[in-house]
Design an enzyme around this catalytic site. Structure first.
Site, short mmCIF file in Angstrom:
data_model
loop_
_atom_site.label_atom_id
_atom_site.label_comp_id
_atom_site.label_asym_id
_atom_site.label_seq_id
_atom_site.Cartn_x
_atom_site.Cartn_y
_atom_site.Cartn_z
N CYS A 330 39.56 34.57 39.83
CA CYS A 330 38.64 35.62 40.27
C CYS A 330 37.49 35.01 41.07
CB CYS A 330 38.17 36.44 39.08
SG CYS A 330 37.56 38.08 39.53
N HIS A 427 43.16 37.82 35.49
CA HIS A 427 42.59 37.33 34.24
C HIS A 427 43.59 37.50 33.10
CE1 HIS A 427 38.42 36.70 35.48
NE2 HIS A 427 38.47 37.84 36.14
#
Length: 484
Positions: A330, A427
């Protein structure tokens, strides 16, 4: 009709989240349909819910303890700190605005209706709601307009149990002092108290427990010994992640970013006894290791500047020259690219900054936040990868053309030509045992046969046993109130 009870703390970090998770699992095991609820949470460690929003990760763990999917109603107001004085405000799972702390104090009474709406909606489909407070009701300077502790308890007409933390010392003062400063009506709402995180011979605290009961009039519900296996559960705070360098293990170094976010990627790695995960605080160099993992960030450009200020960019370049592996997830993925642009000033002044340059990727931050649960495939091993996306921005460039993950046949993520530097927005990917083993084996690690999900489940069972053995759960059940 559903019933409810609220667990508040005599201070921050007294263990409320873990207590709620354990009580949720305990009552779920009796056959009750249980739901967790926290009206207001403050955390950059969020979870994506089954209904497509985001809530605090602690409430997602508590939902797991209830054996149900997490939904946005379990945490209707989530504050995600972006600066020292301001936070993004997420309501019912979606970003509403960004406010400075002083402005939020004036704004939060408007959010009480959102909290009550979610609370009563949860109550329509369960038997019990275990509510978690935030911080402490002893912060009486925040009582006006409060939606996190006594303000919510009063609005929903809930009984309260107050928890103290004996590990940090002064638990008698914590609990008796809270009674002393509370408004009489708020103090009367507290029906009982418990003492958490005790180490040693519990019988030595019997007089202390009796003295608290005498001075407050609250019922003593038990003293809970320290729960050694708490570290095996997904961490809400990065400081709770257990990791220490070991010479005989595959070493993973993780720079502790100032606005680190969604770091549940680290939980399965730190749980694997064959791996050594070292969280590197600011001011210390990144150590010689096998893999540098740059985690997510709530303020990527600011954290990238701090990364450089710490000299970590120099350490990273040296690691790469030595043949080391790098993974960015991310915000960490965005940092690894060539440029990072914020044309609309979403994180600060509009600007474009150079990235770390290890991936041929350029990122532009955009107002629309991507929130989704994702199933993908690891291209090299064919292993399924399950996780979630929660980010602003879109990344493009030559290193994204092939990707090292596939979603519905389309490439995901980016990889350098030699494969030693990789990034993605996904994630939670290391929770999958097959993928985690395959990925680490490619890097030369020999991971154990850890079944991560089974370990979390077993720890929740052990936590419920731990609380049932030390708390008067029958008395707690008797204190619950019908939801109006």
């Amino acid at each position: 009709m559903a019933r409810a009870i609220m667990i508040q703390g005599a201070g921050s970090n007294v263990g409320k989240s873990l207590l709620v998770a354990g009580l949720c699992r305990h009552f779920a095991r009796t056959g009750m349909r249980v739901r967790p609820f926290k009206p207001q949470n403050m955390s950059n460690n969020a979870a994506v819910t089954v209904d497509g929003g985001e809530i605090g990760r602690a409430q997602a763990l508590q939902a797991m303890a209830c054996r149900v999917d997490a939904v946005t109603d379990m945490n209707p107001v989530l504050l995600k700190p972006e600066t020292e004085t301001g936070s993004q405000v997420v309501v019912h799972g979606r970003r509403l605005t960004t406010l400075r702390a002083r402005d939020y104090a004036r704004f939060k009474p408007q959010l009480l209706s959102a909290c009550l709406e979610s609370f009563f909606r949860l109550g329509r489909d369960c038997d019990l709601i275990v509510v978690e407070g935030a911080g402490s009701p002893a912060e009486i300077n925040l009582r006006a307009g409060d939606i996190a502790n006594m303000g919510f308890a009063e609005a929903a007409d809930l009984p309260v149990i107050l928890a103290g933390d004996i590990d940090r010392g002064g638990v008698i003062a914590q609990l008796v002092g809270t009674h002393a400063v509370l408004d009489a009506r708020d103090a009367a709402r507290i029906k009982g108290f418990l003492v958490n995180k005790f180490r040693g011979d519990i019988t030595l605290f019997a007089d202390g427990e009796a003295e608290i009961a005498r001075r407050t009039g609250w019922a003593p519900l038990g003293t809970v010994p320290w729960f050694d296996d708490a570290w095996r559960l997904p961490a809400e705070d990065v400081l709770d992640i257990r990791g220490a360098p070991r010479a005989d293990a595959f070493r993973i170094a993780v720079p502790r970013l100032g606005r680190i976010a969604n770091f549940d990627d680290l939980d399965p790695l730190s749980a694997d006894p064959a791996l050594s995960v070292e969280i590197v605080p600011p001011g210390r160099p990144l150590p010689v290791c096998d893999l540098i993992l740059i985690p997510g960030s709530k303020a990527t450009i600011a954290d990238l500047a701090a990364f450089r200020a710490n000299g970590w960019d120099i350490d990273l370049a040296a690691h790469h020259r030595r043949g080391g592996h790098v993974l960015g997830i991310c915000g960490g993925y965005q940092m690894l690219g060539r440029t990072l642009s914020d044309p609309e000033g979403l994180e600060g002044p509009p600007e474009t900054v150079p990235g770390l340059g290890l991936l041929a990727v350029d990122t532009v931050l955009q107002p629309r936040k991507d929130l989704a649960r994702v199933t993908a495939t690891d291209v090299e091993s064919g292993a399924a990868v399950h996780g979630y996306e929660i980010h602003l921005g879109h990344s493009t460039g030559p290193d994204t053309d092939q990707g090292w993950l596939r979603r519905d046949g389309a490439p995901m993520g980016a990889a350098s030509a030699d494969g030693r530097v990789r990034g993605c927005y996904l994630h939670g990917l290391f929770a999958g045992d097959a993928f985690r083993a395959a990925y680490l084996a490619r890097l030369g690690a020999a991971p154990s046969d850890l079944d991560y999900s089974a370990g979390v489940e077993a720890t929740l069972e052990a936590l419920a046993d731990h609380l049932a053995a030390t708390l008067d759960t029958t008395a707690i059940g008797g204190m619950m109130a019908d939801i109006g």
